[in-house]
Design an enzyme around this catalytic site. Structure first.
Site, PDB file in Angstrom:
ATOM      1  N   GLU A 213       0.803  -1.232   0.000  1.00 29.53           N
ATOM      2  CA  GLU A 213       0.000   0.000   0.000  1.00 29.53           C
ATOM      3  C   GLU A 213       0.829   1.272   0.000  1.00 29.53           C
ATOM      4  O   GLU A 213       0.521   2.231  -0.716  1.00 29.53           O
ATOM      5  CB  GLU A 213      -0.959  -0.006   1.197  1.00 29.53           C
ATOM      6  CG  GLU A 213      -2.130  -0.959   1.067  1.00 29.53           C
ATOM      7  CD  GLU A 213      -1.814  -2.391   1.427  1.00 29.53           C
ATOM      8  OE1 GLU A 213      -2.700  -3.255   1.298  1.00 29.53           O
ATOM      9  OE2 GLU A 213      -0.653  -2.651   1.833  1.00 29.53           O
TER      10      GLU A 213
ATOM     11  N   GLN B  67      -8.075  -2.284  -0.727  1.00 26.01           N
ATOM     12  CA  GLN B  67      -8.965  -3.440  -0.813  1.00 26.01           C
ATOM     13  C   GLN B  67      -9.969  -3.420   0.335  1.00 26.01           C
ATOM     14  O   GLN B  67     -11.155  -3.684   0.143  1.00 26.01           O
ATOM     15  CB  GLN B  67      -8.143  -4.724  -0.801  1.00 26.01           C
ATOM     16  CG  GLN B  67      -8.926  -5.935  -1.247  1.00 26.01           C
ATOM     17  CD  GLN B  67      -8.012  -7.102  -1.521  1.00 26.01           C
ATOM     18  OE1 GLN B  67      -7.444  -7.680  -0.584  1.00 26.01           O
ATOM     19  NE2 GLN B  67      -7.861  -7.462  -2.788  1.00 26.01           N
ATOM     20  N   PHE B  68      -9.494  -3.087   1.511  1.00 24.87           N
ATOM     21  CA  PHE B  68     -10.332  -2.770   2.667  1.00 24.87           C
ATOM     22  C   PHE B  68      -9.720  -1.528   3.318  1.00 24.87           C
ATOM     23  O   PHE B  68      -8.493  -1.403   3.379  1.00 24.87           O
ATOM     24  CB  PHE B  68     -10.390  -3.928   3.667  1.00 24.87           C
ATOM     25  CG  PHE B  68     -11.135  -5.119   3.163  1.00 24.87           C
ATOM     26  CD1 PHE B  68     -12.490  -5.261   3.401  1.00 24.87           C
ATOM     27  CD2 PHE B  68     -10.488  -6.084   2.422  1.00 24.87           C
ATOM     28  CE1 PHE B  68     -13.193  -6.366   2.918  1.00 24.87           C
ATOM     29  CE2 PHE B  68     -11.174  -7.191   1.930  1.00 24.87           C
ATOM     30  CZ  PHE B  68     -12.529  -7.323   2.173  1.00 24.87           C
TER      31      PHE B  68
ATOM     32  N   ASP C 298      -9.243  -0.787   6.225  1.00 22.26           N
ATOM     33  CA  ASP C 298      -8.346  -1.145   7.328  1.00 22.26           C
ATOM     34  C   ASP C 298      -6.894  -1.203   6.864  1.00 22.26           C
ATOM     35  O   ASP C 298      -5.970  -0.895   7.616  1.00 22.26           O
ATOM     36  CB  ASP C 298      -8.724  -2.510   7.899  1.00 22.26           C
ATOM     37  CG  ASP C 298     -10.205  -2.651   8.164  1.00 22.26           C
ATOM     38  OD1 ASP C 298     -10.594  -2.808   9.330  1.00 22.26           O
ATOM     39  OD2 ASP C 298     -10.986  -2.595   7.196  1.00 22.26           O
ATOM     40  N   PHE C 299      -6.689  -1.613   5.607  1.00 20.74           N
ATOM     41  CA  PHE C 299      -5.333  -1.828   5.114  1.00 20.74           C
ATOM     42  C   PHE C 299      -4.587  -0.514   4.875  1.00 20.74           C
ATOM     43  O   PHE C 299      -3.393  -0.521   4.587  1.00 20.74           O
ATOM     44  CB  PHE C 299      -5.364  -2.632   3.815  1.00 20.74           C
ATOM     45  CG  PHE C 299      -5.943  -4.010   3.965  1.00 20.74           C
ATOM     46  CD1 PHE C 299      -6.188  -4.566   5.217  1.00 20.74           C
ATOM     47  CD2 PHE C 299      -6.264  -4.771   2.850  1.00 20.74           C
ATOM     48  CE1 PHE C 299      -6.723  -5.839   5.358  1.00 20.74           C
ATOM     49  CE2 PHE C 299      -6.800  -6.051   2.972  1.00 20.74           C
ATOM     50  CZ  PHE C 299      -7.031  -6.577   4.235  1.00 20.74           C
TER      51      PHE C 299
ATOM     52  N   HIS D 196     -11.191  -6.028   8.923  1.00 20.19           N
ATOM     53  CA  HIS D 196     -11.909  -5.705   7.691  1.00 20.19           C
ATOM     54  C   HIS D 196     -13.171  -4.893   7.982  1.00 20.19           C
ATOM     55  O   HIS D 196     -14.085  -4.872   7.165  1.00 20.19           O
ATOM     56  CB  HIS D 196     -12.306  -6.980   6.940  1.00 20.19           C
ATOM     57  CG  HIS D 196     -11.150  -7.811   6.475  1.00 20.19           C
ATOM     58  ND1 HIS D 196     -10.419  -8.600   7.322  1.00 20.19           N
ATOM     59  CD2 HIS D 196     -10.594  -7.949   5.246  1.00 20.19           C
ATOM     60  CE1 HIS D 196      -9.468  -9.220   6.635  1.00 20.19           C
ATOM     61  NE2 HIS D 196      -9.549  -8.839   5.381  1.00 20.19           N
TER      62      HIS D 196
END
Length: 668
Positions: free
Chosen positions: A407, A429-430, A432-433, A474
């Protein structure tokens, strides 16, 4: 600067095919940063500048690399690369103003030393976190490749910086995408006081290139001819055959990490060994041995450079110190964006929240030919939520790009595209990431325009939120991480219509935008949405219901929880505000709602402590105190990580407590 005219050159130079004129030009380019540094060390002791990171002993690398590149090719230097700036003929008065924190400097006094860039000279300055600039170089190189420009980008790091994860990520992206990047490692022996033996175990950092499937070279960083000749050869090859190359320059740092650090931790015999390999003194002796440089020529060159230094120092010294003007400072946090309203026609269709997002992405791709999408699994697979499905076929792999799982480097790449005049979208993608890409977002994208007038034209899409049984990694709604950071815009819609119009605006805005999309809403909320392209302005909340009893202020999935509670409780006089835009925040609508009803509940899915709800509560308390008939109440999730099991997740979320809280406010 010590020069012993009787000594012979210890470094073995081979003039190759370079003419005497070229060799003298290289010597002048080497001498200039050395003489500037010697002057700066004097000024540092006099308190005229606050800090200095010396590149004495390493000049051949900066000068050789810069001279080997074309003037329109970007270079991303570090602290000890003064030779990059002087070899690009950056005006000395502006450099001196920069180091004194004055208005004529490149950051207008907002940052110091070499923490700046300049588009005029194709230089992109570092940030103290070091690693992110490697990913930025990837983005600039990607732009060159997409535009078929046959150019390369050179980026510097030290041997210490190669220990950062960003180093691995940037090299991996460059390798996978065949990007024309020259990764230049200045291996100068120490990361501050930590020697190379405590930084890595491989014999040579150049050996790491094998793991990325790229070429690498080890170059004597104190031999200006070797640096210039080898880099020129490699640069020509990269322009013709775009690919990354790793260069390890062996050199030594002759002074402290910065002057206050000193060099007491360096063994004396090591200092003496490298002092004998001084790149300026050795090249000077070589030129004299070859009868290319005479004593008179040297004296004249020194006098000319010193006169240039002194005249430009005088100019910088006479410049008045900067003064704080709050309006000017605030105006430069973002690049100016004049919102243009695009109206839609009356033809609509009933679509889901997720479909509205997908339409906005597709229509914005059609509208902005320079927009590049990046993210994990977004190409053939269409993303884990299928929002980008079909875009690869329509727009091609150049513009719809699967990324490795890295990321921070992807965010850096997006920044590099912006520096090159393009637009970028990164799909987390989420949401959270995003923590794996937090550093470049809050320290690079957010601060760049304020620091040196370089905008970050980047949209980061953030699928977020609980209620879908996805557990602690997530399900976060982490908007408060970013609403706190000046320089970022944060959007969080609750309805398909708003989502499409606001996302279109996000792609038009030349500033960094974090666009939060609640996963629970993707396929559960439908609405009539215009088929064609339209925009909605940031910073304007939506008053969903008008009423005089209480005001509920919220956003995202909580809007729907509030609507459900209002219907269940048969409340007809609730004033319901959907913020939609969290930064910028519609303070006027918030204050007007508080004054109208005198009772306010701020609802968030985030845990309360440190949340946006706390900030909104403070705004109301400060501006509407005399209008309030009850304390400003807040309701959010429990102070704990988000659990997986349905019963636990329901207990974590504030939804079940909402009706009770509303009644408590009504009864107060």
């Amino acid at each position: 600067m010590h020069r012993d005219s009787t000594m012979n050159s210890i470094i073995k130079f081979d003039r190759k095919n370079l003419s005497s004129v070229q060799l003298l030009d290289l010597y002048a380019a080497l001498l200039k940063p050395r003489l500037i540094e010697e002057k700066m060390l004097i000024l540092l002791r006099q308190g005229k500048i606050s800090k200095w990171f010396s590149g004495i002993g390493q000049e051949a690398i900066s000068v050789g690399v810069t001279k080997a590149l074309n003037p329109d090719e970007y270079i991303l230097p570090m602290h000890r690369n003064l030779g990059v700036f002087t070899s690009r003929n950056v005006p000395l008065d502006r450099l001196f103003s920069q180091w004194q924190g004055k208005q004529n400097g490149f950051t207008k006094g907002r940052d110091r030393s070499f923490h700046f860039g300049t588009q005029d000279y194709k230089i992109v300055g570092m940030i103290s976190h070091l690693g992110p600039q490697l990913g930025v170089a990837d983005g600039i190189a990607l732009a060159h490749k997409l535009k078929n420009e046959h150019k390369l980008t050179a980026v510097f790091t030290g041997e210490g910086g190669t220990s950062e994860g960003d180093f691995h990520k940037a090299l991996n992206i460059a390798s996978v995408w065949d990007l024309p990047v020259m990764f230049c490692i200045e291996n100068n022996g120490y990361g501050l006081s930590t020697p190379t033996t405590e930084q890595y175990r491989c014999n040579h950092l150049a050996d790491r290139a094998k793991g990325y499937g790229m070429q690498s070279y080890i170059i004597d960083g104190n031999n200006i001819i070797d640096v210039y000749s080898k880099v020129s050869e490699i640069a020509k090859s990269i322009r013709g055959n775009p690919r990354p190359v790793l260069l390890e320059f062996k050199t030594f740092r002759m002074r402290g990490h910065e002057e206050a650090s000193g060099t007491k931790y360096v063994p004396e015999d090591l200092m003496q060994f490298w002092a004998q390999k001084d790149p300026v003194n050795n090249f000077q002796q070589f030129l004299k041995e070859e009868k290319i440089l005479t004593e008179d020529q040297e004296s004249q060159l020194i006098n000319t450079i010193k006169a240039e230094i002194n005249s430009n120092l005088k100019k910088a010294n006479e410049e008045t110190p900067v003064e704080f003007d709050e309006t000017n400072e605030l105006n430069d946090v973002f690049q100016k964006f004049v919102y243009q309203s695009v109206k839609h026609n009356k033809k609509t269709e009933n679509i889901r929240f997720i479909d509205a997002i997908a339409q906005a992405v597709r229509q914005s791709m059609q509208r902005h030919n320079s927009l590049v999408l990046m993210g994990q699994d977004i190409a053939e697979y269409g993303g884990v939520f299928k929002i980008t499905e079909g875009l690869l076929k329509e727009f091609g792999k150049d513009r719809v790009r699967n990324t490795p799982i890295c990321e921070s480097a992807v965010v850096g790449t997006a920044m590099g595209l912006s520096i090159s005049g393009m637009k970028a979208m990164v799909e987390m993608q989420f949401g959270d990431f995003v923590s794996s890409g937090f550093n470049p977002i809050v320290n690079y994208l957010a601060k760049s325009n304020y620091r040196w007038n370089q905008n970050a034209d980047v949209v980061i899409r953030m699928p977020c939120g609980a209620g879908v049984g996805a557990g602690p990694f997530h399900s976060q709604t982490n908007e408060a991480w970013f609403t706190k950071v000046p320089g970022l815009k944060v959007i969080y819609p609750a309805f398909p219509y708003d989502a499409k119009g606001l996302l279109n605006t996000a792609f038009n805005d030349p500033n960094p935008v974090l666009f939060f999309e609640h996963k629970l809403l993707y396929r559960s909320i439908r609405q009539e949405v215009p088929l064609d392209y339209y925009t909605l302005a940031f910073g304007k909340a939506s008053v969903i219901r008008e009423g005089k009893s209480i005001t509920i202020i919220t956003y995202g999935a909580c809007v729907h929880w509030a609507l459900e509670a209002i219907e269940d409780m048969e409340l007809n006089e609730v004033n319901l505000i959907d913020l939609r835009s969290l930064q910028p925040l519609d303070r006027e609508t918030i204050i007007r709602g508080a004054k109208k009803t005198g009772k306010v509940l701020v609802l968030t899915e985030d845990s309360i402590f440190g949340s946006l709800a706390s900030e909104i509560s403070a705004i109301i308390s400060e501006t509407c105190f005399e209008y309030l008939d009850a304390p400003v109440m807040r309701l959010g999730s429990a102070e704990m990580p988000i659990p997986f099991a349905t019963a636990l997740e329901e207990g974590y979320l504030p939804k079940k407590k909402l009706k009770e809280k509303i009644q408590q406010l009504i009864d107060y």
